[in-house]
Structures are given as structure tokens and as C-alpha cells.
Design an enzyme around this catalytic site. Sequence first.
Site, PDB file in Angstrom:
ATOM      1  CB  SER A 274     -29.126 -22.239  -2.298  1.00 19.34           C
ATOM      2  OG  SER A 274     -30.243 -22.335  -3.135  1.00 19.34           O
ATOM      3  CG  ASP A 366     -33.005 -29.515  -2.040  1.00 19.25           C
ATOM      4  OD1 ASP A 366     -33.982 -28.775  -2.329  1.00 19.25           O
ATOM      5  OD2 ASP A 366     -31.848 -29.092  -1.925  1.00 19.25           O
ATOM      6  CG  HIS A 401     -32.675 -25.960  -0.744  1.00 18.78           C
ATOM      7  ND1 HIS A 401     -32.017 -26.439  -1.865  1.00 18.78           N
ATOM      8  CD2 HIS A 401     -32.420 -24.634  -0.716  1.00 18.78           C
ATOM      9  CE1 HIS A 401     -31.410 -25.427  -2.481  1.00 18.78           C
ATOM     10  NE2 HIS A 401     -31.633 -24.318  -1.810  1.00 18.78           N
TER      11      HIS A 401
END
Lengths: 465, 424
Positions: A274, A366, A401
Site C-alpha cells: 500500500s 481492491d 487490498h
Amino acid sequence: MSLERCLSFSRATLRSVCFTKQHLQRCVHICVRRSSTMSQAALPILSVFPSRALVDEKFKVLVENLPPGCPVTIHSLHHSEDQDYWEAYGHYISDDRGKVSVSDDLSFGGTYTGKEPMGLLWSMRPVLGSRKGLRLRKMNVCTPMLMDISVYSRHDGFRDQAPLASVLIERWYMAPGVRRIDIRERGVRGTLFIPPGPGPFPGLLDMWGGGGGLLEYRSALLASHGYVSLALEYFSPGQLQTADLEFNYFETAFNIVKDHPQVMPHRVGIFGLSLGSIVTMALAVESRIVRPRCCVCISGNHCFPPGRTLAGITGEVDMNYDKVRVDENNYHIWRDVGLAIMKEPSSKLDMGKINCPILLVNGHDDQNWPTVESAEDIAEMMRAAGKEHLLTRLEYPDTGHLIEPPFSPHFRATNFIVNLTKEKVIMLWGGQTKPHSDAQEDSWRRILTFLQQHLYCSPSPKARL
Amino acid sequence: MDRKQCCVKLSVQPSRGLMDEKFIVLVQNVWPGFQLTVHALHQCEDGHSWEAFGHYAADATGTVNVSEDPSLGGTYSGVEPMGLLWSLRPVPGSKPGLRMRKMNVQTPMEVTISVYQGHQTEGFVDQVPLAGVLVERWYMAPGVRRIPITEGGLTATLFLPPGPGPFPGLLDLWGGGGKLVEYRASLLASHGIASLALDYLTPKITIETRKMVGIEYFETAYRVLQQHPQVFSSRIAMLGLSFGTSITLKMAAYSEVVKLRCAVCVSGSHVQPVDGSVEQILGYFHKNSGKTRFSDENEAIWRDLLLPIPTDSSLKVDVGRLQCPLLLVVGEDDQNWPAYESAMDMKEMMERAGNSHLLTILSYPNAGHLIEPPYTPHARSSFFRTVNAREKMMALWGGETVAHSRAQEDAWRKTLVFLRENLF
């Protein structure tokens, strides 16, 4: 023999499987009764091999000595560091020899179905009545995760009775001999994990995402696979805007790994998830000080506004905050914020400038960031610059995610503090449990292979698989 | 090739295992055909260092898999997945007569497995290995509870498996050296059997009163186990090694209190004065100590003390009276007790009495007296003092290492199957 004596002997035993006093008393009564009435019946035997394992190792769960064709439920229970209870279970039927093998047999219901050797771990979820939006993350990696694996008779209503048998297993992030060292030097905060043995070893700088804090577990696991790994803390939870961080902080962190006497200085890679991925790509593309040997970016993107500060990232998010959507449960969906930011060319890193192999791991579902679209754009840029041979893309259907190490439970939506507003929201990360768990298992194996290929030398072309 | 091999990947799976579990040792990323030595080093609780090693050559993919590839030499040879453990021996320069025994079962045995360049046989400690990992070997599975027992004047430790129970129970007895030895009981508890390790030669009560325990001591131990709320009172077994066999057979055949579901006797004999107390039985052996022989290395051979097997029925446990299954485990090269001859005599007695269907004999050629849990290093001889002896002597236990190690592995597996069939 008094009930008190029973209870005092049994209390320690049953604490982990009976978490109410009433349940505890019931278990002991049943145990005493069973002892006297069951003199001829076979005792079920439950075994899990190995009983102590690393978190990314598989296990075999076997029940034997059951009556043939007997419906049973196999159950896992974990009491987390946050004092929550997580569980999973599968409904099975013993074969003609009274055996159930979770690795070979099908589950007919529960938190997972079908042939799922590790379903008792990846399908875990908070027990009924738990707080909302929970995420399971081990903070103290020096101790193992403890899980009770139990076998109950029946499918429906299996919880009404004490289990037939129960064992305890340990799941470790740290292999024996891995050393953990607090790092507070050159202004950098983190934890360094060093594999056992003389070395020298390849190294990794390991960064998590926008939640902040210091998460050690992935670095501990990477060290267990032979990499000196620095888990980096780069801002405290909720403090991203005020984080006084320049690009240089990360370069210094990279050099701390590179300069370590047990690290091979030309074999240091970067691993990010991320927000950590953004930093990873920025270091690979723009740093004049560090040269990573390779990069792994999970659920990442290449949007790093000019100025190259983390505060700048939040600034961009702020500007596009109106694009945040909520779903029917009021969970935050941020992917459109990302799409808006991506439309601004100056916000993007010029990935054509990268000079090391890079592995991108993303999920098609995601909901937090448009990571697949970002990967497409990165591929374009690299193709245009003649660098596509450096790129490997892994994209998984119905995967969200938070792509964690294998067998971790899937977190579709969890509590999150928004840096901008300090609001506590529930962030929708996305993914459907089974495909997401498959992605975690598959991607980890490929990540390890990628790291081995680029960071551990191959002595000859013939030896390369 | 003289160039130092770098980036060697060494892995052992599982890195944390139970003592009786196998592991897979894998060396990767070396040059094809590369010669290397896989080495194991362990420092035991009393500070002595033990080592084992095998010589290997990597295959075409630059890999050595200890479970599949042959060792070309070292402390073991051939395809031996667990050779690094069972062939452990004291490092050069160590005192003679050592035996490896884990007394604290709450911590694991730690073994450092390393890879060295070339086929080496010595000087490992002076070199830097190419890679090294640490492996833990546990006598206790997670969740097994260790409970010291002092009630009824006992000196014992109870190991309870995890889970609600009820569990079958087992009384675990070692031999003439005394002390409270826990590792086999903790391992059995790791297999689901509530096991009581019993010190019956050097318990607190004997130290204090200077009197050996009587038969009631074992009956008390049995009762403590039987009355435990998590033990299945009608499913209790007894396992004895060496002198522990003498007690086990006595209890199984004559006790009014002890009702065993099954019994396992390792490296022992039924020869004893049938009406004798523990002290008197030991005295009977001592009386025959003139029959002790000595090997060329001056090791004491005690097997003749009970030979020839008496025909007088007052001098051997009447195994024809047994009503429970009996498993006898004997090494044919036992130099300490005439276990094989005793087993043959017991077989004959039971055939005459009509209960030989209860008997199973596991007899291992070239195995010695100390038939321990698998992968325990073989001690052909070691310093030993029986409780009633004044000094330590070098006792010859017997056995040839490879055959003995195979016997340990096979006997343990079959013992677990026997216990499972009779107790579960």
C-alpha cells in the site's frame, strides 16, 4: 470425588476451549460421566502435524478412531492479543475406517467448504458477538500464535457439547535462531530481524501502509526465510500529515540494512504494501543514494506527488476526498480517490526510469485503491521505456487490498483512522474470502521465489530452475 | 572448486518438532556436484558437545536433500533422513562414557545444523560454515501440562495431554539408575496418553527414611492416576525399561490393586524372587554379581547375572497368569540384561498356560539394552551406577549403532500402535 476437585484440575485445561464458567462446568460434568459410561467405546484421536510451525507452513489435521460415517465438526479457536476470539470450522464425515483427514476430505459446511487443508486458519473470523471491523495482527512476534484445534461430534449444534478431543498448536513468525534487534539509529525507527547462521545474507527494507505504526511480523517471517529484514516505522497511526518525513528517511533506513556487517551490500531489496509500495517505487525510481536489487510491491501504486513527501500524499487525498464513497454498510471505499489522482500526470512516478526487477501483486477487487489500473499504467510506462522485462505482475480475481502472508484470515473491511479527519471509519478493503486466501497463499510462494531468484545468487545457469 | 560457495540456502522442516518426528534437511543454491558436509551440533544440559555429520554431493540442480540423497561418509552413511540426530556422538576430546538424556523437558533440545564446504571430518568449530540454522526438538507438544505429584508420598510427574479428556493413563518406569526421568512420559502425553513418570528407587521418601519403597508405592501411583478426573480409570497401562520391567511384570501378574489394560516391557526380564520386595529383588541381582564379566575395554557385562533362566518357579514371575496384552521389546545384543533369553522363556511359559495370544515380542538383532525413543543417540556403553552400588562403572549396554537406531525407531512406532490399539 467433588466437583470442586474436578474443576480445579480441569480449569487450566479447559480455559482455552470453554470461555464461560457455565461451559467449563458442563465440560467437566460430561468428562466425568463419559469416563464411567464409555468403558468399551473407542476414544477419538486428534493430531495436527506439525504442532509447532511457521505461519506460512501447512499442517495436516487428522482424526482417527471415530465410528465410521460419523458426522463431526473440526474447529479452530484463537484468543488474540487484543482479547478477541477468532474461530473457523468445517463439517466432515468420517470414512469407513473412522478417519477424517482435513487435507484429503471435503468439508460440507462451516466457515469453509470443499477440500481445504488450511481452511481452519484462513477462514477464521471473529466469534459471534465480537466488536466490528476487527483485524488480526500479531504484534509480539517473539511468541507464537496459539490455536486450539478441536473435534466435536455432529454438525448442527456442535457447540452444545464438550469437544471429543482438542490439541494446541503454535504458529510462529520467527524461526528458531532468528534474532530481533531494536533499531534507533540515524533518526530511523524500526526492528531488524537477522536469520540464524554466519551470513552474509541478502537484505530487505520492509514497509507497511497507511495505518502507520511498527508492524514486525512480515519482516520476522522474511528473516525466517534467510533475509535480514528491517521493519520500518515511518509514522504513528493517524499522524501521517504531521510526519516530518523526508525522502531521506527511507534512504537512510535502506542504508542501515545495506551497511549491516551480515548483509551483502549489493543484494538489498525493498518490500512494500500500500503506502509502503509508493515509497518503494519512489526509492527505486528517484533515489540517487540507494539502488535496490529488486522490489516487491503489494497493493501499491505509483502516485507520489512532486515534492516527494508523505504529507504531500495526504494532501492529494484531501483534495479528492469528495470522491470517497460509502457502501450499503457505510464502509469507506477510496478507490475513486485513487482514480482521480491517477489522472494527474505530474502525480505519477516515471516508472520507465526503474532499473531493477519489480514484482507487483494486486487484487482485482481492491476497493481501497485502483491498484490494477495503476499496474496497467506502470506496465505502459515501462514498456515505452523498454523496461518491461523487469516487470512481473500478479493480479488475482476477487482479491482485495490487504494481501497478507498465507493462511492469515481475510479482512474485507476493518477499522481505520483517517489521517485527514481523525475519524474512525470502517475501510472496505475488498475481496471474497476464499479467492483472497488463495491469492495470499499463491502470491507469497511467488514472492519468495522472486526474492530468492534476485537476492540469492545462482552459481550457474544450470542451477537456476 | 576452491571458490567459496556463497548464498547457500539451508532449511530444516519442521524447524520445531517433537523428538519422535522426522525432519527434512534441504541444502539449495550450491553448484551442481558441489561437495559439502551437513553437520549437527548439540550442547547437552551438562555442557558436553555432541556432533554428527554426513558427506554429500549436490545434484544437477545444486540441491542436497538429506531425506533422499545418500551420505557418502561421516558419522552415518547412505540415505538416512535422521542420521544427523541418531548418530550424534561426543566431540573429540570429550570424557568417555557419556550418555545424552534430557532432564528438563520444558525446554527443547537445540541442535545447530550447518553446511560446510567439502567433505570434512574434524575441526568444525574452527571454521565458518556456509550456512547454519537452529532446530528445536521437543519432548512436550504444545498444551501438554506438567504436574509434579507428591501425594501419597510419591515422587512423580504427571503429564496430561491437552484437551478435555478423559485420557488413557500410563505408569512409566525407568531402570536401576533411579532418578525421576520424565522425557518418555512427556512424549507419550504428546501422543494423547496421561503419563506418570515415577521415581521409585530414589524418591524423596527413600532419601529421607533410607528405606526402599514397597509394592504399595506402585499401587498408590496407580490409584493416583486412576482417580484423576481426566484419566480413564479402566484404561491404564504400564511401561517399564530394564528394572522397570521387573516391577511391571510383578504388578501385572500379582497385584490385586493394579489392573492394567496392557503392558510394555523393554529390555527386561521376568527373573526375580517372586515374593520379594523391591529391595529383595535388587539384592537377588547383587548376590549374583560374581557372574559379572568384563569386555576388552573393561566395560561391565551384567547379562549373566540372571542366567541361566531358572526353572524354579519361585524365581520368575508367572506370566501365565497375565490377563492383559503384553509387548516385549528386546535387543539381541543386550549386554546388560538377558532380555532375549527371558522373552523366549516367557513365551514358552505363556504357551503352556494358554495365554500366549496376549504376547507380542519385538526382537532386534544387534540392538542393545538402552532402547530409547527414536533418534536418541546410541550409547553402546556409559558410566553407570545402580542405586545400591557404591561407585560408577563403565557398563556395556551393547548394540551396533545403525541397527540399534533402526530398532529404536521401529520399536517406538510399534509401541505407539500397541498402546493405541489397547487404550483408545
